[in-house]
Write an enzyme that holds these catalytic residues in place. Structure first.
Site, PDB file in Angstrom:
ATOM      1  N   TYR A 179       7.667  14.068   2.283  1.00  0.00           N
ATOM      2  CA  TYR A 179       7.088  14.532   1.023  1.00  0.00           C
ATOM      3  C   TYR A 179       8.220  14.957   0.102  1.00  0.00           C
ATOM      4  CZ  TYR A 179       4.636  17.463  -2.374  1.00  0.00           C
ATOM      5  OH  TYR A 179       4.162  18.011  -3.540  1.00  0.00           O
ATOM      6  N   GLU A 181       5.282  13.730  -8.042  1.00  0.00           N
ATOM      7  CA  GLU A 181       5.042  13.886  -6.604  1.00  0.00           C
ATOM      8  C   GLU A 181       5.137  12.526  -5.918  1.00  0.00           C
ATOM      9  OE1 GLU A 181       1.969  16.638  -4.334  1.00  0.00           O
ATOM     10  OE2 GLU A 181       0.998  14.785  -4.966  1.00  0.00           O
TER      11      GLU A 181
END
Length: 387
Positions: free
Chosen positions: A109, A198
């Site tokens: 991530y 993101e």
């Protein structure tokens, strides 16, 4: 402003970050020809909506055969997807993104956002890619690291970059690619006025390549005026029609689920108004800030906007006149109410500049308006009026 995954990936590609090869489909008639542009053993079919949780809702499918891909793409186009972010009404899929599948070895991530508290750019890294980062933070916080860096034209230095990617435990070649990705995200934040980027997941393939497999970007609405290339990416199909209408008049409007429509000047006063409605046992139908210097035309547009919501059973107007004159607001409300034929209770609390003149305008109208002496009194009266 939000954009679609495929648009975010095009921006990443423009700034030198690695992405998978893919095609965008905006109508069923394009499917057959577009999928011919892809050459792989497996494909990923993705619904393009402004909401997370697509995979669990059936909006992401791994497909091995081109014929099956065409069939599944036709099924997905026009489908209503319901996720934890869409609400129970869901969202209709009006565009698809099909990309060549990756042979995934590891998932990470990575995100980059403006940290308003410190006025720095924060990078969040985690070894737990492909998952809800809030869940990771709650259950395994040691698997997340946050690094905040100062705004500077040259971007993060090598020491800062290495801190950001340290949790991934990459080899030297992968570190070079990861460093380039970090600098790409930084440059997008700086030059495109993005407020959030993101990458979830950022993957390592079995051939040891790094790829941004999924991407989300949000942009600062207050800076869109200087980013016409970003404004072109806006998809009105993904926005609430009422909020689109509000943007035409520069109104800060957010639709909510309650029954009492609110018109207020000032965000803080709007929040207080919604809070006191809840205190008296009801729910606000919207957040609506008409701003400090609204014209009567703008006020009329705001009033019509509130009444366009079928859930609204009553309206509370709470105005503290400073730059905003109460007589202008009163005239705007009067004009809109006459045009629409007001049929729900209306409570008005006016204070500040020209409040006496504003009250006189409303008192002389034939509208059934309840006047309130203060916010507490206004909330009591509107809650009682809609019982």
């Amino acid at each position: 402003m939000n954009i679609h995954e495929h648009q975010a990936k095009e921006i990443l590609k423009e700034f030198g970050a690695p992405i998978s090869k893919g095609v965008v489909i905006k109508s069923s008639s394009e499917i057959k020809e577009k999928i011919k542009l892809l050459q792989n053993k497996e494909y990923v079919l993705k619904a393009q909506i402004h909401a997370g949780g697509r995979g669990k809702a059936g909006g992401v499918k791994l497909i091995k055969d081109l014929n099956e891909l065409e069939i599944e793409a036709k099924k997905m186009m026009g489908k209503i997807l319901t996720t934890h972010q869409t609400g129970p009404e869901g969202k209709e899929v009006k565009r698809l993104y099909i990309e060549e599948a990756s042979d995934i070895l590891k998932e990470f991530y990575l995100s980059c956002l403006i940290d308003r508290e410190t006025s720095k750019i924060a990078f969040i890294s985690s070894t737990e890619g492909g998952m809800d980062i809030e869940k990771v933070a709650a259950e395994t916080p040691h698997k997340i690291i946050t690094n905040k860096i100062d705004l500077k034209d040259e971007g993060p230095n090598q020491n800062e970059v290495e801190k950001i990617i340290s949790i991934y435990q990459l080899d030297e070649e992968q570190k070079k690619i990861a460093s380039k990705i970090i600098k790409s995200l930084y440059d997008i934040i700086l030059t495109k006025d993005a407020s959030l980027i993101e990458i979830n997941p950022l993957i390592i393939t079995k051939s040891k390549e790094l790829i941004c497999l999924d991407a989300k970007m949000n942009f600062d609405d207050n800076a869109i005026f200087r980013r016409p290339e970003i404004l072109k990416l806006r998809d009105l199909n993904e926005e609430d029609p009422a909020e689109i209408e509000a943007s035409k008049y520069d109104l800060a409007y957010i639709k909510l689920d309650g029954s009492i429509g609110c018109m207020v000047n000032g965000a803080g006063l709007a929040m207080a108004t919604m809070d006191i409605i809840k205190l008296y046992g009801k729910e606000p139908a919207n957040f609506l800030d008409v701003g400090g210097g609204a014209s009567k035309e703008k006020v009329a547009a705001a009033f019509k906007l509130i009444l366009s919501d079928k859930n609204v059973k009553g309206i509370l107007i709470n105005i503290f006149g400073g730059i905003m004159r109460c007589d202008i607001l009163a005239q705007g409300v009067l004009d809109a109410a006459k045009e629409i034929n007001l049929s729900v209770p209306l409570v008005v609390r006016l204070a500040g500049t020209n409040y006496k003149e504003g009250k006189e305008i409303l008192d002389k109208s034939n509208l059934k308006i309840l006047s309130a002496s203060d916010l507490n009194d206004a909330a009591k009266k509107i809650v009682e009026a809609i019982k």
